[in-house]
Enzyme design. Structure first.
Site, PDB file in Angstrom:
ATOM      1  N   MET A   1      25.688  32.648   9.476  1.00  0.00           N
ATOM      2  CA  MET A   1      25.991  31.437  10.245  1.00  0.00           C
ATOM      3  C   MET A   1      25.321  31.530  11.620  1.00  0.00           C
ATOM      4  O   MET A   1      25.730  30.853  12.569  1.00  0.00           O
ATOM      5  CB  MET A   1      27.509  31.253  10.383  1.00  0.00           C
TER       6      MET A   1
ATOM      7  N   HIS B   1      23.543  39.304  15.336  1.00  0.00           N
ATOM      8  CA  HIS B   1      23.809  40.516  16.117  1.00  0.00           C
ATOM      9  C   HIS B   1      23.385  41.728  15.282  1.00  0.00           C
ATOM     10  O   HIS B   1      22.833  41.564  14.181  1.00  0.00           O
ATOM     11  CB  HIS B   1      25.290  40.582  16.507  1.00  0.00           C
TER      12      HIS B   1
ATOM     13  N   GLY C   1      24.886  43.679  13.448  1.00  0.00           N
ATOM     14  CA  GLY C   1      25.427  43.713  12.080  1.00  0.00           C
ATOM     15  C   GLY C   1      24.514  42.950  11.133  1.00  0.00           C
ATOM     16  O   GLY C   1      24.172  43.435  10.045  1.00  0.00           O
ATOM     17  N   HIS C   2      24.095  41.741  11.553  1.00  0.00           N
ATOM     18  CA  HIS C   2      23.162  40.959  10.725  1.00  0.00           C
ATOM     19  C   HIS C   2      21.815  41.677  10.604  1.00  0.00           C
ATOM     20  O   HIS C   2      21.188  41.671   9.540  1.00  0.00           O
ATOM     21  CB  HIS C   2      22.894  39.579  11.350  1.00  0.00           C
TER      22      HIS C   2
ATOM     23  N   GLN D   1      34.163  25.964   5.669  1.00  0.00           N
ATOM     24  CA  GLN D   1      34.961  27.187   5.679  1.00  0.00           C
ATOM     25  C   GLN D   1      35.793  27.333   6.949  1.00  0.00           C
ATOM     26  O   GLN D   1      36.447  28.348   7.155  1.00  0.00           O
ATOM     27  CB  GLN D   1      34.076  28.418   5.450  1.00  0.00           C
TER      28      GLN D   1
ATOM     29  N   GLY E   1      28.198  41.833   4.549  1.00  0.00           N
ATOM     30  CA  GLY E   1      28.724  42.971   5.309  1.00  0.00           C
ATOM     31  C   GLY E   1      30.136  43.332   4.867  1.00  0.00           C
ATOM     32  O   GLY E   1      30.937  42.461   4.529  1.00  0.00           O
ATOM     33  N   GLN E   2      30.442  44.624   4.923  1.00  0.00           N
ATOM     34  CA  GLN E   2      31.793  45.099   4.584  1.00  0.00           C
ATOM     35  C   GLN E   2      32.824  44.606   5.608  1.00  0.00           C
ATOM     36  O   GLN E   2      34.010  44.564   5.311  1.00  0.00           O
ATOM     37  CB  GLN E   2      31.790  46.642   4.506  1.00  0.00           C
TER      38      GLN E   2
ATOM     39  N   VAL F   1      28.897  47.528  11.023  1.00  0.00           N
ATOM     40  CA  VAL F   1      28.253  48.096  12.209  1.00  0.00           C
ATOM     41  C   VAL F   1      29.267  48.018  13.358  1.00  0.00           C
ATOM     42  O   VAL F   1      29.928  46.988  13.533  1.00  0.00           O
ATOM     43  CB  VAL F   1      26.964  47.322  12.555  1.00  0.00           C
TER      44      VAL F   1
HETATM   45  O1  PAF Z   1      29.882  35.734   6.557  1.00  0.00           O
HETATM   46  C1  PAF Z   1      29.401  34.650   6.961  1.00  0.00           C
HETATM   47  O2  PAF Z   1      28.733  34.598   7.991  1.00  0.00           O
HETATM   48  C2  PAF Z   1      29.679  33.384   6.166  1.00  0.00           C
HETATM   49  O3  PAF Z   1      30.968  33.387   5.649  1.00  0.00           O
HETATM   50  C3  PAF Z   1      28.631  33.125   5.080  1.00  0.00           C
HETATM   51  C4  PAF Z   1      28.664  34.194   4.010  1.00  0.00           C
HETATM   52  C5  PAF Z   1      27.259  33.049   5.699  1.00  0.00           C
HETATM   53  C6  PAF Z   1      28.913  31.785   4.394  1.00  0.00           C
HETATM   54  O4  PAF Z   1      28.856  30.729   5.289  1.00  0.00           O
END
Ligand code: PAF
Length: 284
Positions: free
Chosen positions: A30, A34, A36-37, A61, A147-148, A176
């Protein structure tokens, strides 16, 4: 690196990569990227030949009253990070692209979405699974990376992929952390310096769970009581849940006698923070 705003252009670019026999990765995000990504993207670059990152703040969501409007959207900085990591394609769709004007199809995973965040954020996982199903269908990756840190999300997505026979692998990468243990999250931006210090107690409580199990204490009630005690050292922390569940079924258990997910959700000031660890009794 290419940036595509439409589903049609993503399909075209991925099709071209596949015709070159390239292995396709997808890292759904989203944005507000950072470290982690970055860890997920680096893993994708290592494993695959063509890496797609999606940046989409998925409205379905978020529950009413949550931080959808103020969720950070630093697109230019995000694109720069993707470029530096070696991403091939960034997909930045609009809500219109993803949901049209009257989306009537939703993906729901039962049972696993009932406890933890599912109980406190009704509809959240339906939004996550629906958007991931759409992204998987648009990009058709060989591997998707999560990510976990969002442990329940990872379990739910794996189940969706298995139950719907989706032709991809889901890879879950380790959380992370900051040097003090705080899990890196886009929502840490909402914290003051003091709140960040308090938030380090979340990981401390999880570590304590692991240590108690290592010391032979397996009664989940006693462990949870001790974890709550640690969190209560900071009056600013408002506990949403402290749970120890079977890591596969996400059912409550009385004793740590298998692989478990120890999970915590708290509110500190403006931020809602979650974290978890897997604890295996066999690790002792
Ligand atoms: O973990 C996230 O950032 C979101 O839930 C995802 C998996 C990108 C879905 O919108």
């Amino acid at each position: 690196m290419e940036v595509a705003k439409t589903i049609a252009s993503v399909r075209e670019l991925v099709k071209a990569a596949r015709s070159r026999d390239q292995k396709i990765a997808l890292v759904p995000t989203m944005g507000a990227l950072h470290i982690g990504h970055i860890a997920l993207m680096e893993r994708a670059v290592k494993d695959c030949d063509y890496v797609v990152v999606s940046i989409f703040v998925n409205p379905t969501q978020f529950c009413p009253g949550e931080d959808l409007e103020k969720y950070p959207r630093p697109l230019d900085a995000d694109l720069e990070i993707c470029e530096q990591v070696g991403v091939d394609l960034v997909f930045t769709p609009t809500t219109e692209q993803m949901y049209g004007t009257a989306n009537l199809t939703w993906v729901t995973v039962e049972k696993l979405t009932e406890p933890l965040c599912g109980r406190l954020r009704p509809g959240h996982f339906r939004g996550v699974t629906t958007v991931c199903a759409k992204l998987f269908s648009i990009v058709q990756p060989d591997i998707a990376y999560f990510g976990q840190k969002d442990g329940q999300q990872a379990i739910v997505i794996k189940k969706m992929v298995a139950d719907l026979n989706m032709p991809l692998h889901v890879v879950v990468c380790p959380t992370v952390r900051e040097p003090d243990g705080l899990a890196v999250s886009s929502r840490n931006q909402y914290l003051t310096e003091q709140q960040k210090k308090d938030a380090a107690l979340i990981y401390k409580s999880l570590q304590n769970c692991k240590e108690m199990v290592e010391d032979g204490i397996t009664d989940t009630k006693s462990i949870i009581a001790q974890m709550r005690e640690i969190l209560s050292q900071a009056p600013a922390i408002k506990i949403e849940y402290v749970s120890i569940l079977d890591a596969e079924t996400l059912q409550e258990i009385g004793s740590v006698d298998r692989l478990v997910l120890a999970a915590v959700a708290v509110r500190i000031g403006q931020a809602r923070l979650i974290d978890n660890i897997l604890v295996d009794v066999g690790e002792q």
